[in-house]
Write a protein that holds these residues in place. Structure first.
Motif, PDB file in Angstrom:
ATOM      1  N   GLN A 191       0.831  -1.195   0.000  1.00  0.00           N
ATOM      2  CA  GLN A 191       0.000   0.000   0.000  1.00  0.00           C
ATOM      3  C   GLN A 191       0.868   1.249   0.000  1.00  0.00           C
ATOM      4  O   GLN A 191       1.864   1.324   0.732  1.00  0.00           O
ATOM      5  CB  GLN A 191      -0.920   0.012   1.215  1.00  0.00           C
ATOM      6  CG  GLN A 191      -1.876   1.200   1.228  1.00  0.00           C
ATOM      7  CD  GLN A 191      -2.957   1.047   2.268  1.00  0.00           C
ATOM      8  OE1 GLN A 191      -3.773   0.133   2.172  1.00  0.00           O
ATOM      9  NE2 GLN A 191      -2.978   1.918   3.245  1.00  0.00           N
ATOM     10  N   THR A 196       0.075   5.282   0.553  1.00  0.00           N
ATOM     11  CA  THR A 196      -0.990   6.164   1.007  1.00  0.00           C
ATOM     12  C   THR A 196      -0.637   7.619   0.726  1.00  0.00           C
ATOM     13  O   THR A 196       0.525   8.010   0.858  1.00  0.00           O
ATOM     14  CB  THR A 196      -1.219   5.974   2.524  1.00  0.00           C
ATOM     15  OG1 THR A 196      -1.497   4.588   2.774  1.00  0.00           O
ATOM     16  CG2 THR A 196      -2.377   6.803   3.027  1.00  0.00           C
ATOM     17  N   VAL A 241      -1.737  -1.042  -3.829  1.00  0.00           N
ATOM     18  CA  VAL A 241      -2.999  -0.392  -3.523  1.00  0.00           C
ATOM     19  C   VAL A 241      -2.660   1.063  -3.220  1.00  0.00           C
ATOM     20  O   VAL A 241      -1.945   1.352  -2.258  1.00  0.00           O
ATOM     21  CB  VAL A 241      -3.712  -1.049  -2.322  1.00  0.00           C
ATOM     22  CG1 VAL A 241      -5.003  -0.306  -1.998  1.00  0.00           C
ATOM     23  CG2 VAL A 241      -3.982  -2.523  -2.602  1.00  0.00           C
ATOM     24  N   TRP A 242      -3.095   1.958  -4.074  1.00  0.00           N
ATOM     25  CA  TRP A 242      -2.890   3.400  -3.896  1.00  0.00           C
ATOM     26  C   TRP A 242      -4.096   3.919  -3.119  1.00  0.00           C
ATOM     27  O   TRP A 242      -5.229   3.812  -3.587  1.00  0.00           O
ATOM     28  CB  TRP A 242      -2.797   4.110  -5.240  1.00  0.00           C
ATOM     29  CG  TRP A 242      -1.680   3.643  -6.110  1.00  0.00           C
ATOM     30  CD1 TRP A 242      -1.714   2.625  -7.016  1.00  0.00           C
ATOM     31  CD2 TRP A 242      -0.355   4.181  -6.170  1.00  0.00           C
ATOM     32  NE1 TRP A 242      -0.500   2.500  -7.629  1.00  0.00           N
ATOM     33  CE2 TRP A 242       0.359   3.444  -7.135  1.00  0.00           C
ATOM     34  CE3 TRP A 242       0.303   5.222  -5.504  1.00  0.00           C
ATOM     35  CZ2 TRP A 242       1.678   3.707  -7.455  1.00  0.00           C
ATOM     36  CZ3 TRP A 242       1.617   5.488  -5.824  1.00  0.00           C
ATOM     37  CH2 TRP A 242       2.297   4.740  -6.783  1.00  0.00           C
ATOM     38  N   ARG A 243      -3.862   4.487  -1.944  1.00  0.00           N
ATOM     39  CA  ARG A 243      -4.953   4.947  -1.080  1.00  0.00           C
ATOM     40  C   ARG A 243      -4.843   6.451  -0.881  1.00  0.00           C
ATOM     41  O   ARG A 243      -3.814   6.938  -0.411  1.00  0.00           O
ATOM     42  CB  ARG A 243      -4.881   4.221   0.254  1.00  0.00           C
ATOM     43  CG  ARG A 243      -5.984   4.579   1.194  1.00  0.00           C
ATOM     44  CD  ARG A 243      -5.814   3.823   2.505  1.00  0.00           C
ATOM     45  NE  ARG A 243      -6.695   4.365   3.490  1.00  0.00           N
ATOM     46  CZ  ARG A 243      -7.843   3.808   3.827  1.00  0.00           C
ATOM     47  NH1 ARG A 243      -8.207   2.682   3.263  1.00  0.00           N
ATOM     48  NH2 ARG A 243      -8.613   4.367   4.729  1.00  0.00           N
ATOM     49  N   ASN A 244      -5.889   7.172  -1.238  1.00  0.00           N
ATOM     50  CA  ASN A 244      -5.927   8.622  -1.076  1.00  0.00           C
ATOM     51  C   ASN A 244      -6.737   8.965   0.169  1.00  0.00           C
ATOM     52  O   ASN A 244      -7.958   8.905   0.154  1.00  0.00           O
ATOM     53  CB  ASN A 244      -6.545   9.284  -2.315  1.00  0.00           C
ATOM     54  CG  ASN A 244      -6.599  10.796  -2.191  1.00  0.00           C
ATOM     55  OD1 ASN A 244      -6.109  11.374  -1.237  1.00  0.00           O
ATOM     56  ND2 ASN A 244      -7.206  11.433  -3.171  1.00  0.00           N
ATOM     57  N   ASP A 245      -6.048   9.344   1.242  1.00  0.00           N
ATOM     58  CA  ASP A 245      -6.716   9.746   2.480  1.00  0.00           C
ATOM     59  C   ASP A 245      -6.946  11.256   2.555  1.00  0.00           C
ATOM     60  O   ASP A 245      -7.484  11.748   3.542  1.00  0.00           O
ATOM     61  CB  ASP A 245      -5.903   9.286   3.699  1.00  0.00           C
ATOM     62  CG  ASP A 245      -6.003   7.792   3.938  1.00  0.00           C
ATOM     63  OD1 ASP A 245      -6.918   7.154   3.382  1.00  0.00           O
ATOM     64  OD2 ASP A 245      -5.163   7.249   4.680  1.00  0.00           O
ATOM     65  N   LEU A 298      -7.390   9.031  -8.391  1.00  0.00           N
ATOM     66  CA  LEU A 298      -7.780   8.782  -7.006  1.00  0.00           C
ATOM     67  C   LEU A 298      -8.610   9.936  -6.456  1.00  0.00           C
ATOM     68  O   LEU A 298      -8.066  10.888  -5.885  1.00  0.00           O
ATOM     69  CB  LEU A 298      -6.523   8.582  -6.141  1.00  0.00           C
ATOM     70  CG  LEU A 298      -5.662   7.389  -6.514  1.00  0.00           C
ATOM     71  CD1 LEU A 298      -4.266   7.515  -5.929  1.00  0.00           C
ATOM     72  CD2 LEU A 298      -6.332   6.113  -6.048  1.00  0.00           C
ATOM     73  N   LYS A 323     -10.608  10.300  -0.623  1.00  0.00           N
ATOM     74  CA  LYS A 323     -11.047   9.171   0.216  1.00  0.00           C
ATOM     75  C   LYS A 323     -11.337   7.912  -0.591  1.00  0.00           C
ATOM     76  O   LYS A 323     -12.308   7.211  -0.369  1.00  0.00           O
ATOM     77  CB  LYS A 323     -12.277   9.549   1.042  1.00  0.00           C
ATOM     78  CG  LYS A 323     -12.130  10.804   1.854  1.00  0.00           C
ATOM     79  CD  LYS A 323     -11.049  10.668   2.895  1.00  0.00           C
ATOM     80  CE  LYS A 323     -10.948  11.933   3.733  1.00  0.00           C
ATOM     81  NZ  LYS A 323      -9.788  11.948   4.594  1.00  0.00           N
ATOM     82  N   SER A 324     -10.469   7.610  -1.562  1.00  0.00           N
ATOM     83  CA  SER A 324     -10.668   6.419  -2.393  1.00  0.00           C
ATOM     84  C   SER A 324      -9.357   5.650  -2.514  1.00  0.00           C
ATOM     85  O   SER A 324      -8.324   6.079  -2.013  1.00  0.00           O
ATOM     86  CB  SER A 324     -11.170   6.815  -3.790  1.00  0.00           C
ATOM     87  OG  SER A 324     -10.134   7.433  -4.527  1.00  0.00           O
ATOM     88  N   GLU A 325      -9.432   4.519  -3.196  1.00  0.00           N
ATOM     89  CA  GLU A 325      -8.218   3.757  -3.482  1.00  0.00           C
ATOM     90  C   GLU A 325      -8.327   3.116  -4.858  1.00  0.00           C
ATOM     91  O   GLU A 325      -9.419   2.944  -5.389  1.00  0.00           O
ATOM     92  CB  GLU A 325      -7.908   2.723  -2.407  1.00  0.00           C
ATOM     93  CG  GLU A 325      -8.908   1.634  -2.227  1.00  0.00           C
ATOM     94  CD  GLU A 325      -8.528   0.675  -1.117  1.00  0.00           C
ATOM     95  OE1 GLU A 325      -8.708  -0.544  -1.335  1.00  0.00           O
ATOM     96  OE2 GLU A 325      -8.057   1.102  -0.051  1.00  0.00           O
ATOM     97  N   ARG A 348      -6.108   0.055  -7.446  1.00  0.00           N
ATOM     98  CA  ARG A 348      -5.147  -1.052  -7.442  1.00  0.00           C
ATOM     99  C   ARG A 348      -4.482  -1.163  -8.796  1.00  0.00           C
ATOM    100  O   ARG A 348      -5.109  -0.909  -9.819  1.00  0.00           O
ATOM    101  CB  ARG A 348      -5.847  -2.375  -7.124  1.00  0.00           C
ATOM    102  CG  ARG A 348      -6.523  -2.404  -5.786  1.00  0.00           C
ATOM    103  CD  ARG A 348      -7.357  -3.667  -5.613  1.00  0.00           C
ATOM    104  NE  ARG A 348      -6.567  -4.881  -5.610  1.00  0.00           N
ATOM    105  CZ  ARG A 348      -5.999  -5.408  -4.524  1.00  0.00           C
ATOM    106  NH1 ARG A 348      -6.154  -4.828  -3.365  1.00  0.00           N
ATOM    107  NH2 ARG A 348      -5.299  -6.515  -4.607  1.00  0.00           N
TER     108      ARG A 348
END
Length: 108
Positions: free
Chosen positions: A30, A32, A52-56, A74, A77-79, A81
């Motif tokens: 991951q 982030t 997994v690219w996660r945009n917080d 992204l 608040k999404s992710e 792959r």
């Protein structure tokens, strides 16, 4: 009957041979985005692994390869792959915020 027993053992024999020859299975990693920055990429990244690219963040970002091999959109608040498909050093950035950068070091 001996042939049947041998063919039943083939999957086990194959699994044992693969385990002993250094064949690695794909791993999930991951990265982030928080505070307008990418987290550090994984140090042990191989072709076939999944990122997994996660945009917080509350802003939309991308993870875009400078050499165009990937472009992950992204929303906040999404992710997303992606499967790593090539070895080498791959520089990436956010198309909306070009100062956000990172580098993947992918091994075969």
């Amino acid at each position: 009957m001996g042939l049947l027993m041998t063919s039943q053992r083939l999957p086990l024999l194959f699994a044992l041979l693969c385990a002993g020859n250094g064949v690695a299975s794909a791993a999930d990693h991951q990265i982030t985005i928080t505070g307008m920055k990418f987290s550090s990429p994984p140090p042990e990244l191989h072709v076939g692994d999944v990122i997994v690219w996660r945009n917080d963040d509350m802003f939309r970002h991308t993870a875009t390869a400078r050499e165009t091999s990937f472009d992950i959109d992204l929303p906040a608040k999404s992710e997303g792959r992606m499967t790593v498909t090539q070895a080498g050093a791959i520089d990436f950035y956010c198309r909306f915020h070009p100062a956000m950068t990172g580098k993947l070091d992918v091994r075969p």
